[in-house]
Enzyme design. Sequence first.
Site, PDB file in Angstrom:
ATOM      1  N   ASP A   1       9.283   2.593   0.003  1.00  0.00           N
ATOM      2  CA  ASP A   1       8.244   3.269   0.762  1.00  0.00           C
ATOM      3  C   ASP A   1       8.445   2.885   2.230  1.00  0.00           C
ATOM      4  O   ASP A   1       8.057   1.801   2.656  1.00  0.00           O
ATOM      5  CB  ASP A   1       6.863   2.835   0.260  1.00  0.00           C
ATOM      6  CG  ASP A   1       5.732   3.476   1.061  1.00  0.00           C
ATOM      7  OD1 ASP A   1       6.020   4.097   2.104  1.00  0.00           O
ATOM      8  OD2 ASP A   1       4.572   3.347   0.637  1.00  0.00           O
TER       9      ASP A   1
ATOM     10  N   TYR B   1       0.853  -1.190   0.000  1.00  0.00           N
ATOM     11  CA  TYR B   1       0.000   0.000   0.000  1.00  0.00           C
ATOM     12  C   TYR B   1       0.885   1.235   0.000  1.00  0.00           C
ATOM     13  O   TYR B   1       1.836   1.315   0.788  1.00  0.00           O
ATOM     14  CB  TYR B   1      -0.892  -0.008   1.243  1.00  0.00           C
ATOM     15  CG  TYR B   1      -1.778   1.214   1.374  1.00  0.00           C
ATOM     16  CD1 TYR B   1      -2.812   1.454   0.468  1.00  0.00           C
ATOM     17  CD2 TYR B   1      -1.599   2.125   2.413  1.00  0.00           C
ATOM     18  CE1 TYR B   1      -3.632   2.561   0.592  1.00  0.00           C
ATOM     19  CE2 TYR B   1      -2.416   3.236   2.551  1.00  0.00           C
ATOM     20  CZ  TYR B   1      -3.440   3.453   1.636  1.00  0.00           C
ATOM     21  OH  TYR B   1      -4.252   4.547   1.766  1.00  0.00           O
TER      22      TYR B   1
ATOM     23  N   LYS C   1       4.130   8.957   8.939  1.00  0.00           N
ATOM     24  CA  LYS C   1       3.879   8.352  10.247  1.00  0.00           C
ATOM     25  C   LYS C   1       4.850   8.788  11.344  1.00  0.00           C
ATOM     26  O   LYS C   1       4.737   9.899  11.839  1.00  0.00           O
ATOM     27  CB  LYS C   1       3.752   6.837  10.088  1.00  0.00           C
ATOM     28  CG  LYS C   1       2.538   6.527   9.192  1.00  0.00           C
ATOM     29  CD  LYS C   1       2.164   5.083   9.017  1.00  0.00           C
ATOM     30  CE  LYS C   1       0.858   5.012   8.232  1.00  0.00           C
ATOM     31  NZ  LYS C   1       0.808   4.075   7.143  1.00  0.00           N
TER      32      LYS C   1
HETATM   33  C1  LIG Z   1       0.263   4.637   5.727  1.00  0.00           C
HETATM   34  C2  LIG Z   1       1.057   4.365   4.540  1.00  0.00           C
HETATM   35  C3  LIG Z   1       1.031   5.210   3.417  1.00  0.00           C
HETATM   36  C4  LIG Z   1       0.091   6.380   3.309  1.00  0.00           C
HETATM   37  O1  LIG Z   1       0.360   7.369   4.230  1.00  0.00           O
HETATM   38  P1  LIG Z   1      -0.803   8.442   4.576  1.00  0.00           P
HETATM   39  O2  LIG Z   1      -0.127   9.374   5.537  1.00  0.00           O
HETATM   40  O3  LIG Z   1      -1.913   7.645   5.174  1.00  0.00           O
HETATM   41  O4  LIG Z   1      -1.186   9.103   3.315  1.00  0.00           O
HETATM   42  C5  LIG Z   1       1.900   4.955   2.376  1.00  0.00           C
HETATM   43  N1  LIG Z   1       2.741   3.909   2.427  1.00  0.00           N
HETATM   44  C6  LIG Z   1       2.789   3.068   3.460  1.00  0.00           C
HETATM   45  C7  LIG Z   1       3.770   1.949   3.476  1.00  0.00           C
HETATM   46  C8  LIG Z   1       1.941   3.253   4.553  1.00  0.00           C
HETATM   47  O5  LIG Z   1       1.987   2.376   5.565  1.00  0.00           O
END
Ligand SMILES: *Cc1c(COP(=O)(O)O)cnc(C)c1O
Length: 432
Positions: free
Chosen positions: A242, A147, A270
Amino acid sequence: MSLGGGKKSGRLFERAKKVTPGGVHSPVRAFRAVGGTPVFMVSAKGAYLRDADGKNYVDYVGSWGPAILGHAHPAVTKAVQKAAEKGLSFGTPHEGEVELSRLICRMVPSVEKVRFCNSGTEATMSCLRLARGFTGRNGMVKFSGCYHGHSDALLVAAGSGALTLGKPDSAGVTPGAVEDTHVLPFNNPGAAERLFAQRGAEIAAVLLEPIPANAGLILPVPGYLEKLRELTTKHGSLLIFDEVMTGFRLAPGGAQQILGVRPDLSAFGKVIGGGLPVGAFGGRAEVMDHLAPDGPVYQAGTLSGNPMAMAAGLAQLKKLGEGNIYRELDRAGAVLEKMFREELGSAGWKDPFVRIGSMFCLFCRADGVPVRNLEAARLCDTGRYARLFHGLLGKGVYFPPSQFETCFVSAVHGQRELEITRKALRVAVRQA
Ligand SMILES: *Cc1c(COP(=O)(O)O)cnc(C)c1O
């Protein structure tokens, strides 16, 4: 008896649904995957959440990652209060941005330059545009179950909320938006080799969570990330990690430090904002310099580098850089893992329990077969997970309201919280 939140949560949810789709501002919060009423929280402190009906929970969601030091850590809240008094937003450069950028470049060696934005979604979306602008190519590779937020080109075979809703492809995303997105199975080096042999010259970037944590928690098999590094280097594509979830969570330098593979670009979110909305992306200076105003790739944000958000991030990352915090987090994770294995074992459960550092996931698969990709995660018994979730919730332990998420332990989950969790788990597994 109704499941989930109490009377006040129920009333708030009824009101919320009248003015907001599904009553929530991010889908997984609606409890659709586990049933029942979402719990409305009023405060969070240390390892605990407190709900509208006055009930406390030991929290293993941690705001989906940011609360690594525990909720409302005094160093972070004080920094935010101090910043707030000096103005909520300037719309100009300021020293906080410089300081946090310098700290990030020190903590993550592959990051020579960094740009702030407001969410993980923005960070991965901007990495992708930058990679395309830098290479002059259109193709992009992602992995099923990874994701990367909710931007169009990345909403194919996505994990997290998209997976729970059973809609890996969102309505409103045009075929054109994803026609350059190739989706590969994770942990399958042969599939990546075949794609590169056929299309290597068209691929701008390979984007992945180095440790996928949005389809449950999945570890890369040895040599897999090295293979992706080798293929991208050979074909002139960029490797983008990511690390929105793993960055500053597993080590000062994120998953890339632990796994020893150096990406060209990294996306963060995060933990980096200490609980405030912050995203960032960075990497090789030569690539980053393609961003506006130095280069032709446009990227911007009215509230990017917001002074309160920078202060929160700086306070949190400074704490994480001090002492042995990652060793302590790993120890807390190990104690928790031992407890889970004991309790699950004594109830006759063989379900795979996956942990790395302070991240963990229990896959409800009675056959005990390890989960190495999305296809295996999909075979989980989500009904049993839902019963386990509600069993824990009822006993004051807050787990993610979906099988396809990762749990987090914070630096302030101690003996007391562990005992509450053990008691809850003992009852919950026997009722699930
Ligand atoms: C949470 C998450 C996102 C998206 O971040 P948001 O701040 O919710 O837009 C993208 N990549 C990973 C791996 C995530 O866990």
